[in-house]
Motif scaffolding. Structure first.
Motif, PDB file in Angstrom:
ATOM      1  N   ARG A  53      18.740  27.210 -37.863  1.00 40.92           N
ATOM      2  CA  ARG A  53      18.810  27.599 -36.446  1.00 40.92           C
ATOM      3  C   ARG A  53      17.582  27.124 -35.668  1.00 40.92           C
ATOM      4  NH1 ARG A  53      22.110  32.169 -35.190  1.00 40.92           N
ATOM      5  NH2 ARG A  53      20.424  32.929 -33.868  1.00 40.92           N
ATOM      6  N   ASN A  56      18.105  23.359 -34.016  1.00 35.98           N
ATOM      7  CA  ASN A  56      18.619  23.160 -32.652  1.00 35.98           C
ATOM      8  C   ASN A  56      18.030  24.177 -31.668  1.00 35.98           C
ATOM      9  OD1 ASN A  56      20.057  25.444 -33.247  1.00 35.98           O
ATOM     10  ND2 ASN A  56      22.024  24.666 -32.515  1.00 35.98           N
ATOM     11  N   LEU A  58      17.739  27.341 -31.586  1.00 33.21           N
ATOM     12  CA  LEU A  58      18.286  28.686 -31.345  1.00 33.21           C
ATOM     13  C   LEU A  58      17.216  29.713 -31.703  1.00 33.21           C
ATOM     14  CD1 LEU A  58      22.006  28.854 -32.563  1.00 33.21           C
ATOM     15  CD2 LEU A  58      21.129  28.873 -30.243  1.00 33.21           C
ATOM     16  N   LEU A  81      18.665  21.379 -23.811  1.00 28.47           N
ATOM     17  CA  LEU A  81      20.034  20.903 -23.613  1.00 28.47           C
ATOM     18  C   LEU A  81      20.197  19.503 -24.193  1.00 28.47           C
ATOM     19  CD1 LEU A  81      20.817  22.182 -20.017  1.00 28.47           C
ATOM     20  CD2 LEU A  81      21.218  23.299 -22.206  1.00 28.47           C
ATOM     21  N   ARG A  84      20.425  19.746 -27.930  1.00 34.71           N
ATOM     22  CA  ARG A  84      21.683  20.319 -28.434  1.00 34.71           C
ATOM     23  C   ARG A  84      22.870  19.397 -28.231  1.00 34.71           C
ATOM     24  NH1 ARG A  84      19.870  26.082 -26.053  1.00 34.71           N
ATOM     25  NH2 ARG A  84      18.567  26.709 -27.814  1.00 34.71           N
ATOM     26  N   LYS A  85      22.720  18.423 -27.346  1.00 37.94           N
ATOM     27  CA  LYS A  85      23.787  17.419 -27.224  1.00 37.94           C
ATOM     28  C   LYS A  85      23.825  16.537 -28.467  1.00 37.94           C
ATOM     29  CE  LYS A  85      23.584  17.424 -22.220  1.00 37.94           C
ATOM     30  NZ  LYS A  85      23.064  16.734 -21.027  1.00 37.94           N
ATOM     31  N   MET A  89      26.552  22.496 -34.103  1.00 34.17           N
ATOM     32  CA  MET A  89      26.377  23.600 -35.036  1.00 34.17           C
ATOM     33  C   MET A  89      27.678  24.375 -35.210  1.00 34.17           C
ATOM     34  SD  MET A  89      23.375  26.361 -35.260  1.00 34.17           S
ATOM     35  CE  MET A  89      23.262  27.445 -36.664  1.00 34.17           C
ATOM     36  N   MET A 108      36.165  21.669 -23.532  1.00 35.49           N
ATOM     37  CA  MET A 108      35.368  22.268 -22.467  1.00 35.49           C
ATOM     38  C   MET A 108      33.942  21.720 -22.398  1.00 35.49           C
ATOM     39  SD  MET A 108      35.836  26.210 -21.497  1.00 35.49           S
ATOM     40  CE  MET A 108      34.476  26.999 -22.245  1.00 35.49           C
ATOM     41  N   ALA A 109      33.256  21.695 -23.528  1.00 35.39           N
ATOM     42  CA  ALA A 109      31.861  21.253 -23.485  1.00 35.39           C
ATOM     43  C   ALA A 109      31.717  19.779 -23.077  1.00 35.39           C
ATOM     44  CB  ALA A 109      31.182  21.541 -24.822  1.00 35.39           C
ATOM     45  N   ARG A 112      32.571  19.785 -19.236  1.00 39.18           N
ATOM     46  CA  ARG A 112      31.692  20.557 -18.360  1.00 39.18           C
ATOM     47  C   ARG A 112      30.222  20.209 -18.544  1.00 39.18           C
ATOM     48  NH1 ARG A 112      33.952  23.963 -14.454  1.00 39.18           N
ATOM     49  NH2 ARG A 112      36.005  24.625 -15.182  1.00 39.18           N
ATOM     50  N   VAL A 113      29.820  19.970 -19.802  1.00 40.93           N
ATOM     51  CA  VAL A 113      28.399  19.749 -20.060  1.00 40.93           C
ATOM     52  C   VAL A 113      28.050  18.270 -19.962  1.00 40.93           C
ATOM     53  CG1 VAL A 113      26.573  19.976 -21.777  1.00 40.93           C
ATOM     54  CG2 VAL A 113      28.248  21.808 -21.501  1.00 40.93           C
ATOM     55  N   LYS A 115      30.004  15.983 -18.689  1.00 50.43           N
ATOM     56  CA  LYS A 115      30.697  15.418 -17.517  1.00 50.43           C
ATOM     57  C   LYS A 115      31.524  14.183 -17.901  1.00 50.43           C
ATOM     58  CE  LYS A 115      28.233  18.339 -15.023  1.00 50.43           C
ATOM     59  NZ  LYS A 115      28.821  19.651 -14.804  1.00 50.43           N
ATOM     60  N   ARG A 157      35.333  21.323 -32.250  1.00 55.86           N
ATOM     61  CA  ARG A 157      34.662  21.582 -30.982  1.00 55.86           C
ATOM     62  C   ARG A 157      33.249  20.999 -30.981  1.00 55.86           C
ATOM     63  NH1 ARG A 157      33.357  27.750 -29.210  1.00 55.86           N
ATOM     64  NH2 ARG A 157      32.076  27.633 -31.079  1.00 55.86           N
ATOM     65  N   SER A 158      32.609  21.143 -32.116  1.00 57.81           N
ATOM     66  CA  SER A 158      31.251  20.618 -32.227  1.00 57.81           C
ATOM     67  C   SER A 158      31.261  19.086 -32.266  1.00 57.81           C
ATOM     68  CB  SER A 158      30.629  21.179 -33.502  1.00 57.81           C
ATOM     69  OG  SER A 158      29.282  21.368 -33.318  1.00 57.81           O
ATOM     70  N   MET A 161      31.388  16.736 -29.068  1.00 56.97           N
ATOM     71  CA  MET A 161      30.165  16.362 -28.348  1.00 56.97           C
ATOM     72  C   MET A 161      29.579  15.063 -28.907  1.00 56.97           C
ATOM     73  SD  MET A 161      29.574  18.750 -26.071  1.00 56.97           S
ATOM     74  CE  MET A 161      27.823  18.920 -25.700  1.00 56.97           C
TER      75      MET A 161
ATOM     76  N   GLU B 179      25.477  32.241 -28.485  1.00 56.88           N
ATOM     77  CA  GLU B 179      24.882  31.235 -29.367  1.00 56.88           C
ATOM     78  C   GLU B 179      25.740  29.988 -29.455  1.00 56.88           C
ATOM     79  OE1 GLU B 179      24.192  33.180 -33.063  1.00 56.88           O
ATOM     80  OE2 GLU B 179      22.357  34.122 -32.350  1.00 56.88           O
ATOM     81  N   GLU B 182      25.278  28.138 -26.340  1.00 60.89           N
ATOM     82  CA  GLU B 182      23.948  27.513 -26.323  1.00 60.89           C
ATOM     83  C   GLU B 182      23.941  26.255 -27.180  1.00 60.89           C
ATOM     84  OE1 GLU B 182      19.986  29.611 -26.838  1.00 60.89           O
ATOM     85  OE2 GLU B 182      21.378  31.292 -26.879  1.00 60.89           O
ATOM     86  N   SER B 183      24.531  26.363 -28.366  1.00 62.10           N
ATOM     87  CA  SER B 183      24.469  25.225 -29.276  1.00 62.10           C
ATOM     88  C   SER B 183      25.333  24.069 -28.775  1.00 62.10           C
ATOM     89  CB  SER B 183      24.882  25.632 -30.687  1.00 62.10           C
ATOM     90  OG  SER B 183      26.265  25.880 -30.725  1.00 62.10           O
ATOM     91  N   LEU B 184      26.225  24.334 -27.828  1.00 63.87           N
ATOM     92  CA  LEU B 184      27.019  23.250 -27.231  1.00 63.87           C
ATOM     93  C   LEU B 184      26.374  22.754 -25.940  1.00 63.87           C
ATOM     94  CD1 LEU B 184      30.555  24.762 -27.874  1.00 63.87           C
ATOM     95  CD2 LEU B 184      29.733  22.598 -28.788  1.00 63.87           C
ATOM     96  N   ALA B 185      25.127  23.149 -25.717  1.00 63.58           N
ATOM     97  CA  ALA B 185      24.335  22.642 -24.593  1.00 63.58           C
ATOM     98  C   ALA B 185      24.814  23.123 -23.222  1.00 63.58           C
ATOM     99  CB  ALA B 185      24.247  21.111 -24.616  1.00 63.58           C
ATOM    100  N   TYR B 186      25.522  24.256 -23.187  1.00 63.35           N
ATOM    101  CA  TYR B 186      25.836  24.853 -21.885  1.00 63.35           C
ATOM    102  C   TYR B 186      24.548  25.424 -21.292  1.00 63.35           C
ATOM    103  CZ  TYR B 186      30.882  24.933 -22.886  1.00 63.35           C
ATOM    104  OH  TYR B 186      32.174  24.603 -23.159  1.00 63.35           O
ATOM    105  N   THR B 187      24.414  25.330 -19.974  1.00 64.04           N
ATOM    106  CA  THR B 187      23.294  26.016 -19.342  1.00 64.04           C
ATOM    107  C   THR B 187      23.632  27.508 -19.297  1.00 64.04           C
ATOM    108  OG1 THR B 187      24.245  25.857 -17.149  1.00 64.04           O
ATOM    109  CG2 THR B 187      22.833  24.043 -17.846  1.00 64.04           C
ATOM    110  N   GLN B 190      26.331  28.177 -16.708  1.00 64.74           N
ATOM    111  CA  GLN B 190      27.661  27.763 -17.174  1.00 64.74           C
ATOM    112  C   GLN B 190      28.197  28.748 -18.203  1.00 64.74           C
ATOM    113  OE1 GLN B 190      26.596  23.817 -18.570  1.00 64.74           O
ATOM    114  NE2 GLN B 190      27.827  22.862 -16.970  1.00 64.74           N
ATOM    115  N   LEU B 194      31.611  30.394 -17.244  1.00 59.99           N
ATOM    116  CA  LEU B 194      32.768  29.795 -17.926  1.00 59.99           C
ATOM    117  C   LEU B 194      33.183  30.575 -19.159  1.00 59.99           C
ATOM    118  CD1 LEU B 194      31.744  26.014 -17.835  1.00 59.99           C
ATOM    119  CD2 LEU B 194      33.426  27.166 -16.397  1.00 59.99           C
TER     120      LEU B 194
END
Lengths: 248, 281
Positions: A53, A56, A58, A81, A84-85, A89, A108-109, A112-113, A115, A157-158, A161, B179, B182-187, B190, B194
């Motif tokens: 942890r 990244n 956390l 950010l 984490r891109k 995890m 979503m990520a 949204r993150v 773009k 999902r991970s 990215m 968490e 966070e780990s997916l880089a959302y602010t 967001q 969201l």
């Protein structure tokens, strides 16, 4: 700092971490090269999860250095950010977003993150769903999926990215025994595709099969490490041997 | 599920006929109406000998009913406006309570606690007497009638309670959601808009409706400060009828009944939602 692929992708040096009075990591060092798969094993409370942890951000660390592709994580000005891109995890408890379908969770990520373009992301997301063998579950909500299915959505999902490194934090620990296999298969395929992976796991057989290198932690320190063959068959440290004899 | 037929010659006691499966005995709307009817009839009967007035209590009540109902409508208007105002400000305050900025967090917490632990009636008086009766903006004068002040006064405790509902709902989500985001880089923004808040809406709905119910019942407090809502009008109607004691029970029973008819379905629906949301997640 410029990072080149011949340098370690993740370089952990002398990391110390305490939660209040409790010192969880007491000077841990390890290197992960690009494309390498390493497994961290050890008794509960030995700081395995805390360690990954930290990679990244956390968890923050009190002392030491963690370089991810040359970027220092232990830096107050760190752009978390951006880090984490690059670092994906997966958690023990899946942590899918229950109000979104499997496909939406994955899309979503990136949309949204990062773009990224929505329609291209959807194509990619559907490929990922295929890759984790969940065709037909695109529109299911997490509550409608089994633990193993949810965990595979979490992996997809991970991956959506397009991370350089994947962290797996005891991802099969909460699963029914019969669904553990499907998740491990997914991770194995990922490792074979050349993804750099750091796994915290209790699945010794799996660690032996996929890992390039195994680290054994106890009491906040790395007690022993080595390639699976030497590690499992010729463990030198008595603590490692005791742990392995209990588990195997 | 069909109930199986039991037939036996043995001297055993059979189970009593069952109510519909899974439906315990509960108060229904008609119970309330029956209670009201009973009150009216019995009071008419008890006072029948005392009164010389020709009109029966019931017919007097019927005569005043339109006025009382219009008063009740005003209660509903007040409750709607207070709820809307309290929800908007309260949500902002609740989000302030989970802010990472210490000043915002502590001041939101203080405001919430202050208004949550104050008697509603005191807050109402507070709004009544501390707010001006009009706002002079230089070019335009905005009048501030009593009922607007009542709306503001009642929205204060609503605000504080909504703030706690929002904070509680956010806190009730597993930290893994934060968490994972966070780990997916959302602010943080967001993550909140969201991921966290959409999940909170479901959790907030039952307590929010419960609060609305309580607020609706509290709108009668506005009578104390002279707003012409249903309680004020009931008092005036009774006075206009010359203070006949035999009218007290039917009139106030009627007021109770309309509140019951309005609030009880809300309470039932809240329970239904709580059950519904408790299953999934």
């Amino acid at each position: 700092m410029n990072w080149t692929p011949d340098q370690p992708m993740v370089s952990i040096k002398n990391v110390h971490k305490a939660f209040g009075e409790l010192e969880v990591l007491k000077g841990v060092s390890l290197d992960v090269m690009k494309g390498e798969v390493i497994c961290i094993i050890g008794p509960s409370g030995s700081g395995k999860s805390t360690l990954i942890r930290c990679v990244n951000a956390l968890n923050d660390i009190q002392q030491g250095s963690i370089l991810v592709e040359g970027q220092e994580v232990n830096d107050p000005d760190l752009d978390k950010l951006e880090l984490r891109k690059k670092v994906g995890m997966v958690f023990q408890q899946y942590n899918l977003f229950p109000h979104k379908t499997a496909l939406e969770n994955i899309m979503m990520a990136p949309v949204r993150v990062l773009k990224r373009d929505k329609s291209q992301t959807e194509v990619f997301a559907r490929e990922l769903i295929k890759k984790v063998r969940l065709q037909g579950k695109e529109d299911s909500y997490p509550g409608e999926l089994s633990g193993g299915q949810q965990q595979r959505v979490a992996i997809a999902r991970s991956l959506a990215m397009k991370p350089d490194i994947m962290l797996f934090d005891e991802v099969t620990a909460a699963l029914d025994p019969e669904t553990v296999g499907e998740v491990l298969t997914t991770i194995k395929e990922l490792a074979e595709d050349g993804m750099t992976c750091i796994l915290v796991t209790h699945e010794m057989g799996f660690a032996r099969e996929v890992a390039d290198h195994i680290y054994f932690t106890d009491g906040g320190l790395i007690v022993e490490h080595g390639p699976p063959k030497t590690f499992f068959d010729k463990a030198k440290d008595p603590r490692t041997r005791e742990f392995l004899s209990q588990i195997l | 599920m069909a109930r199986p037929e039991f037939k036996t010659d043995l001297p055993v006691m059979l189970a009593p006929p069952e109510r519909r499966q899974g439906e315990p005995l509960r108060i229904k709307l008609w119970h309330g109406i029956a209670l009201f009817g009973f009150c009216v009839l019995s009071s008419t009967y008890v006072f029948a000998d005392d009164t010389q007035a020709p009109a029966s209590a019931l017919s007097v009540l019927v005569k005043w009913m339109p006025l009382l109902l219009s008063g009740f409508l005003f209660n509903i208007v007040i409750s709607f406006c207070s709820m809307a105002l309290g929800t908007i400000v309260g949500t902002a305050l609740g989000l302030g309570q989970i802010s990472l900025i210490p000043v915002v967090k502590s001041s939101s917490w203080f405001v919430t606690q202050f208004f949550r632990n104050a008697p509603w009636l005191v807050l109402l008086f507070f709004a009544m007497f501390l707010l001006p009766f009009e706002f002079d903006l230089g070019f335009v004068v905005i009048p501030f009638p009593d009922w607007v002040k009542a709306i503001i006064g009642l929205s204060l405790p609503v605000m504080a309670n909504v703030s706690e509902v929002v904070r509680g709902a956010v806190r009730s989500l597993p930290s893994g959601q934060w968490e994972a985001a966070e780990s997916l880089a959302y602010t943080r923004q967001q993550t909140l808009w969201l991921i966290i808040l959409p999940q909170c809406v479901k959790r907030m709905l039952p307590p929010w409706m419960n609060l609305y119910s309580i607020l609706t019942m509290a709108t009668v407090l506005a009578s104390v400060v002279g707003v012409s809502e249903v309680m004020t009008l009931t008092g005036e109607a009774l006075a206009a009828e010359g203070g006949r004691t035999d009218l007290l029970a039917p009139f106030y029973s009627f007021v109770l009944l309309i509140f019951f008819v309005y609030c009880y379905p809300i309470a039932r629906y809240t329970v239904y939602l709580e059950k519904k949301f408790a299953v999934k997640d």
